[in-house]
Write an enzyme that holds these catalytic residues in place. Structure first.
Site, PDB file in Angstrom:
ATOM      1  N   HIS A   1      54.172 -18.971   8.091  1.00 16.95           N
ATOM      2  CA  HIS A   1      53.946 -17.535   7.870  1.00 16.95           C
ATOM      3  C   HIS A   1      54.623 -16.788   9.028  1.00 16.95           C
ATOM      4  O   HIS A   1      54.741 -17.341  10.137  1.00 16.95           O
ATOM      5  CB  HIS A   1      52.427 -17.312   7.893  1.00 16.95           C
ATOM      6  CG  HIS A   1      51.963 -15.931   7.602  1.00 16.95           C
ATOM      7  ND1 HIS A   1      51.984 -14.935   8.538  1.00 16.95           N
ATOM      8  CD2 HIS A   1      51.436 -15.375   6.478  1.00 16.95           C
ATOM      9  CE1 HIS A   1      51.481 -13.823   8.005  1.00 16.95           C
ATOM     10  NE2 HIS A   1      51.156 -14.072   6.754  1.00 16.95           N
TER      11      HIS A   1
ATOM     12  N   ASP B   1      47.822 -23.380  12.920  1.00 15.38           N
ATOM     13  CA  ASP B   1      47.460 -22.147  12.221  1.00 15.38           C
ATOM     14  C   ASP B   1      46.594 -22.551  11.024  1.00 15.38           C
ATOM     15  O   ASP B   1      47.101 -23.071  10.019  1.00 15.38           O
ATOM     16  CB  ASP B   1      48.752 -21.441  11.788  1.00 15.38           C
ATOM     17  CG  ASP B   1      48.475 -20.268  10.851  1.00 15.38           C
ATOM     18  OD1 ASP B   1      47.310 -20.052  10.476  1.00 15.38           O
ATOM     19  OD2 ASP B   1      49.450 -19.571  10.493  1.00 15.38           O
TER      20      ASP B   1
ATOM     21  N   GLN C   1      44.986 -20.697   6.304  1.00 13.24           N
ATOM     22  CA  GLN C   1      44.819 -21.066   4.887  1.00 13.24           C
ATOM     23  C   GLN C   1      44.003 -22.344   4.721  1.00 13.24           C
ATOM     24  O   GLN C   1      43.613 -22.676   3.606  1.00 13.24           O
ATOM     25  CB  GLN C   1      46.179 -21.248   4.216  1.00 13.24           C
ATOM     26  CG  GLN C   1      46.996 -19.975   4.120  1.00 13.24           C
ATOM     27  CD  GLN C   1      46.393 -18.941   3.174  1.00 13.24           C
ATOM     28  OE1 GLN C   1      45.639 -19.274   2.246  1.00 13.24           O
ATOM     29  NE2 GLN C   1      46.707 -17.679   3.391  1.00 13.24           N
TER      30      GLN C   1
ATOM     31  N   LYS D   1      39.370 -14.613   5.511  1.00 14.80           N
ATOM     32  CA  LYS D   1      39.762 -15.614   4.516  1.00 14.80           C
ATOM     33  C   LYS D   1      38.650 -16.627   4.253  1.00 14.80           C
ATOM     34  O   LYS D   1      38.747 -17.450   3.352  1.00 14.80           O
ATOM     35  CB  LYS D   1      41.039 -16.324   4.956  1.00 14.80           C
ATOM     36  CG  LYS D   1      42.259 -15.387   5.003  1.00 14.80           C
ATOM     37  CD  LYS D   1      43.540 -16.160   4.974  1.00 14.80           C
ATOM     38  CE  LYS D   1      44.702 -15.406   5.579  1.00 14.80           C
ATOM     39  NZ  LYS D   1      45.314 -14.446   4.682  1.00 14.80           N
TER      40      LYS D   1
ATOM     41  N   CYS E   1      54.901 -13.080   3.200  1.00 18.02           N
ATOM     42  CA  CYS E   1      55.122 -13.137   4.653  1.00 18.02           C
ATOM     43  C   CYS E   1      55.657 -14.505   5.067  1.00 18.02           C
ATOM     44  O   CYS E   1      55.275 -15.049   6.121  1.00 18.02           O
ATOM     45  CB  CYS E   1      53.843 -12.817   5.437  1.00 18.02           C
ATOM     46  SG  CYS E   1      53.154 -11.229   5.045  1.00 18.02           S
TER      47      CYS E   1
HETATM   48  N1  C6P Z   1      48.287 -14.702   4.951  1.00 19.89           N
HETATM   49  C1  C6P Z   1      48.572 -14.230   2.591  1.00 19.89           C
HETATM   50  O1  C6P Z   1      48.480 -13.505   1.592  1.00 19.89           O
HETATM   51  P1  C6P Z   1      45.942 -12.452   9.466  1.00 19.89           P
HETATM   52  O2  C6P Z   1      46.718 -11.400   8.752  1.00 19.89           O
HETATM   53  O3  C6P Z   1      46.082 -12.382  10.953  1.00 19.89           O
HETATM   54  O4  C6P Z   1      44.512 -12.546   9.011  1.00 19.89           O
HETATM   55  O5  C6P Z   1      46.569 -13.857   9.000  1.00 19.89           O
HETATM   56  C2  C6P Z   1      47.946 -14.090   9.154  1.00 19.89           C
HETATM   57  C3  C6P Z   1      48.298 -15.407   8.547  1.00 19.89           C
HETATM   58  C4  C6P Z   1      48.728 -16.422   9.391  1.00 19.89           C
HETATM   59  N2  C6P Z   1      49.014 -17.636   8.909  1.00 19.89           N
HETATM   60  C5  C6P Z   1      48.911 -17.940   7.608  1.00 19.89           C
HETATM   61  C6  C6P Z   1      49.203 -19.323   7.139  1.00 19.89           C
HETATM   62  C7  C6P Z   1      48.493 -16.937   6.708  1.00 19.89           C
HETATM   63  O6  C6P Z   1      48.385 -17.233   5.419  1.00 19.89           O
HETATM   64  C8  C6P Z   1      48.193 -15.649   7.180  1.00 19.89           C
HETATM   65  C9  C6P Z   1      47.804 -14.538   6.238  1.00 19.89           C
HETATM   66  C10 C6P Z   1      47.938 -13.780   3.882  1.00 19.89           C
HETATM   67  O7  C6P Z   1      49.132 -15.311   2.543  1.00 19.89           O
HETATM   68  C11 C6P Z   1      48.236 -12.352   4.187  1.00 19.89           C
HETATM   69  S1  C6P Z   1      49.919 -12.105   4.645  1.00 19.89           S
END
Ligand code: C6P
Length: 404
Positions: A121, A198, A201, A224, A362
């Site tokens: 991401h 990370d 997910q 999440k 993203c």
């Molecule tokens: N992915 C998706 O629709 P934040 O925005 O900080 O809570 O998470 C960022 C992020 C970082 N790593 C991974 C693997 C992610 O999936 C995400 C967030 C969402 O896939 C929103 S872009």
């Protein structure tokens, strides 16, 4: 016994209609819906104990502080971290990664290497690019194959004593690939590199054991995992957190301030400058308790059924391509239909009550790999059903008919 109807009844939003149709919410990868216990806990916090934490001697402040620290302990237990002070509250995954990448500017030198993967991401790419720009280190990318799996032989070839940190996701948001992170961590440690995972997910689908994984850092977002937005967790090994400099300066993170010199507070406060998202932090603990009551074994088993059923049903559609076909996958299906832009499908099925994400998720490097502008992504949670998958597949078929 896992009873999906009983579970669904705990999520008020799921009984809504959208555009006159029952909501089918398949955008769980973007954010999860909230059970009533979480909604109630937010209300209870603001109705009963709202106060600033770690500051007041008054009763409300102590109640709020206690609840915040109980939540930290809940998360420590959940992740199997060794100490509660290895749990840092952040605003989310993005902030957690930025905090670590920023801190590594004190460790990484010109000529060193920082490794990410082709499956990341943007949140796990851009902060490391900042670090490389600042230090003169080189960004190295672990490649993937056509199934969306990391090529481990290449990973091992790329590792060297120049590698200072490896940052990879546990599960890809765009393809659903589950990465062999324990293996990745062990190999990185052999060359003396630290590893950040990370878990944005992964944490909705499984319970990570940070000691068993032996990761140096693990980050995730509250929203999440059925918790509130604006809160997240950075787990870091005590030794690393002691070594890294603070990320933000301000109240809470200091021991003593004079104009000549400031000394920093002990962990975890060194990384928690300013008034945090108190309600968010407390209620993240509620959300984690809720998921543990459902049970991650139940979640994994049920979501695998949804993934298998959804994949089978979608493959009925002529001209479909599914991206992310690795062996080990979470309940995410990313796909396109020949000759149709993903955005058009997403817009039409929204009119039929179905919420999915369309676009690059993203993760533009993944889209570039497949040479596509984006995909339609259906991401299932434990409160989704096979009946909803049927509605979704029929909606996609209808959209295809309208658009071709
Ligand atoms: N992915 C998706 O629709 P934040 O925005 O900080 O809570 O998470 C960022 C992020 C970082 N790593 C991974 C693997 C992610 O999936 C995400 C967030 C969402 O896939 C929103 S872009």
């Amino acid at each position: 016994m896992f009873d999906v109807q009983k579970v669904r009844a705990q999520f008020p939003i799921l009984s809504q209609t959208v555009n006159g149709k029952p909501l089918v919410y398949f955008d769980n990868g973007a954010t999860a819906q909230k059970p009533q216990v979480v909604i109630d806990a937010i209300s209870k916090y603001y109705s009963e104990i709202n106060a600033n934490i770690h500051r007041g001697v008054h009763t409300l402040s102590q109640l709020a502080t206690d609840a915040y620290e109980v939540s930290r302990n809940t998360i420590q237990t959940h992740l199997n971290a060794k100490y509660p002070h290895e749990i840092i509250f952040t605003s989310g995954t993005t902030q957690g990664i930025n905090l670590v990448a920023n801190g590594f500017a004190a460790i990484v030198k010109s000529g060193d290497e920082v490794m990410v993967s082709a499956l990341e991401h943007h949140s796990n790419i851009v902060p490391w690019q900042f670090l490389c720009e600042k230090t003169g280190a080189k960004l190295v990318v672990i490649p993937m194959n056509d199934k969306g799996e990391l090529i481990l032989s290449e990973y091992e070839r790329l590792l060297s004593d120049k590698t200072k940190i490896v940052a990879v996701n546990h599960i890809s948001n765009a393809l659903g690939t589950v990465n062999p992170v324990k293996y990745i961590i062990a190999k990185a440690h052999k060359v003396g590199a630290a590893v950040l995972i990370d878990g944005a997910q992964a944490t909705p689908h499984l319970r990570p054991d940070v000691q068993d994984l032996d990761c140096d850092f693990y980050v995730f977002s509250g929203h999440k995992v059925c918790g509130p937005t604006g809160v997240g967790i950075l787990y870091g090994k005590e030794s690393w957190l002691n070594q890294l400099p603070p990320y933000m300066g301000g109240g809470e993170m200091i021991k003593e301030v004079t104009f000549e010199k400031t000394t920093y507070a002990d962990l975890p406060h060194k990384f928690e400058a300013g008034t945090p998202n108190i309600a968010g932090g407390i209620v993240l603990g509620t959300a984690i308790d809720y998921l543990n009551e459902i049970g991650f074994d139940n979640i994994a088993k049920y979501e695998q059924e949804l993934l298998d059923y959804g994949t089978k049903r979608l493959l009925e559609i002529e001209g479909i391509t599914i991206y992310g076909t690795g062996e080990n996958k979470a309940s995410v299906i990313s796909f396109n239909i020949e000759g149709i832009h993903p955005y058009d499908i997403g817009t039409i099925i929204d009119k039929l009550g179905v919420a999915v994400r369309t676009g690059h998720h993203c993760a533009q490097p993944i889209m570039n790999y497949f040479n596509i502008p984006g995909t339609i992504r259906a991401s299932f949670a434990f409160y989704n059903t096979k009946e909803e998958i049927d509605i979704f597949v029929e909606a996609v078929k209808k959209a295809q008919l309208m658009l071709s």
